[in-house]
Design an enzyme around this catalytic site. Structure first.
Site, short mmCIF file in Angstrom:
data_model
loop_
_atom_site.label_atom_id
_atom_site.label_comp_id
_atom_site.label_asym_id
_atom_site.label_seq_id
_atom_site.Cartn_x
_atom_site.Cartn_y
_atom_site.Cartn_z
CG ASP A 165 -0.35 0.00 2.52
OD1 ASP A 165 0.88 -0.17 2.60
OD2 ASP A 165 -1.08 0.18 3.53
CB SER A 166 4.57 1.74 -0.01
OG SER A 166 4.82 0.62 -0.83
CG ASP B 240 0.36 -4.14 2.05
OD1 ASP B 240 0.38 -4.99 2.94
OD2 ASP B 240 1.17 -3.19 1.98
CE LYS C 161 3.22 -5.97 3.69
NZ LYS C 161 2.71 -4.85 4.52
CD GLU D 162 0.74 -1.58 8.04
OE1 GLU D 162 0.46 -0.83 9.01
OE2 GLU D 162 1.20 -1.15 6.97
CD GLU E 39 8.11 -0.42 7.45
OE1 GLU E 39 7.07 -1.05 7.14
OE2 GLU E 39 8.40 0.70 6.97
#
Ligand code: KIV
Length: 272
Positions: free
Chosen positions: A49-50, A88, A118, A120, A187
C-alpha cells in the site's frame, strides 16, 4: 481437472519452507512492466500500500482504497509469472472483524488471483490471521513499524530502540506465527531484536530496515532504484533511475524544440 505447462509460480508454503535457508529476496511492485523485469530475480513481489505514497502522491498509506490495491495487484499478476505475488490489505479493509477481513481478502484473491495477502498488526490481528488461514487465505504479517498506525506511533521511527519495548514486539512475532502467518515483515526494528525474533519463530522474517539478521529482505523498488525523492537511511540505492529519467526527458525536450522528430517511415511496428 485440467493441467497446463505454465512456469510454476512460487507459493506461500514455498516461502515458508525457506526459513533459515537461502535469504528470501523481495521487492514491492505496482505495475506490470517492473513486475516482469523483477520476476526472475525475486522470490516474491509485494503490491504494497506504499503505492499510495510512491505512485499516487499521498502523504501516508491511509487514504489507499481496496479497489486501487486490486487494480495494481492485477497489473503485477499480469507481469510476473514465477514470483509469489502478495497484495497488501489497505487501512480500514480488515481491522473491524475477522469476517470483514475475510470478505475483503477473498475479493482481493478472486479479483487479482494473487497468492497471499499481507496485513499489519501483531497480537491484535491474531484472531483474524487464524480466521483467514483456516479459510484458505495465506497471510503475511507485518509488525514493528506499521505505517498504517502512523497517527498512533507519531512518526516513522525505528522500533525497539530501548529494551523495554522488545517484549511486546517479540510477543507480536510469536503470536502471528502461532496464528498461522506464513511469514512476517519486520519493519524498522533494531538488529539484536531482529536476530532474537528470527531465532525464536519458525516462520521466515522479512526485514525492511531490520538488518541482515532476518531470513530475507524487502525494499520499495523505487527506493532501491534511486527513483524516490527521499529515502530512509537504511536504503542502499542500486541505481540512479531518477537521474536517468530526467536526463532522458531533458534530451527529448531538446530534440523536440530542435524539431528533431524521429521516424520517417511512420510505422508502429515494434523495434527488434
Ligand atoms: O507497503 C509496503 O510497501 C510495505 C513494505 C514497506 C513492506 O508494506
Amino acid at each position: 481437472m485440467s493441467t497446463h505447462a505454465a512456469a510454476k509460480r512460487l507459493t506461500a508454503p514455498d516461502i515458508a519452507r525457506r526459513k533459515g535457508g537461502e535469504p528470501i529476496v523481495a521487492l514491492t511492485s505496482y505495475h506490470a512492466h517492473t513486475a516482469a523485469i523483477a520476476d526472475k530475480y525475486v522470490d516474491f513481489l509485494l503490491v504494497g500500500d506504499s503505492l499510495g505514497m510512491v505512485m499516487h502522491g499521498f502523504e501516508s498509506t491511509l487514504p489507499v482504497p481496496l479497489d486501487l490495491m486490486i487494480m495494481h495487484g492485477r497489473a503485477v499478476m499480469r507481469g510476473a509469472r514465477r514470483a509469489l505475488v502478495v497484495v497488501d490489505m489497505p487501512f480500514g479493509s480488515y481491522e473491524e472483524s475477522p469476517s470483514h477481513a475475510f470478505h475483503n481478502a477473498a475479493k482481493v484473491i478472486k479479483e487479482t488471483q494473487c497468492g497471499a495477502i499481507k496485513l499489519e498488526g501483531g497480537r491484535r490481528m491474531a484472531e483474524t490471521i487464524h480466521f483467514l488461514t483456516e479459510r484458505g487465505i495465506p497471510v503475511m504479517s507485518h509488525i514493528g513499524l506499521t505505517p498504517q498506525s502512523i497517527n498512533v506511533l507519531g512518526g516513522f521511527r525505528t522500533q525497539g530502540r530501548s529494551r523495554d519495548q522488545w517484549a511486546a514486539i517479540e510477543e507480536d512475532a510469536r503470536v502471528v506465527s502461532e496464528a498461522g502467518a506464513f511469514a512476517v515483515v519486520l519493519e524498522a526494528i533494531t538488529e539484536p531484536l531482529a536476530a532474537k525474533i528470527t531465532k525464536a519463530i519458525p516462520i521466515p522474517t522479512i526485514g525492511i530496515g531490520a538488518s541482515a539478521q532476518c531470513d530475507g529482505q524487502i525494499l520499495v523498488m523505487e527506493d532501491m532504484l534511486g527513483l524516490a525523492p527521499r529515502v530512509p537511511k537504511f536504503v542502499k540505492e542500486f541505481g540512479k533511475i531518477g537521474a536517468a529519467i530526467e536526463g532522458a526527458i531533458r534530451s527529448y525536450a531538446e530534440d523536440v524544440r530542435a524539431r528533431n522528430f524521429p521516424g520517417d517511415e511512420h510505422t508502429y511496428e515494434v523495434k527488434d
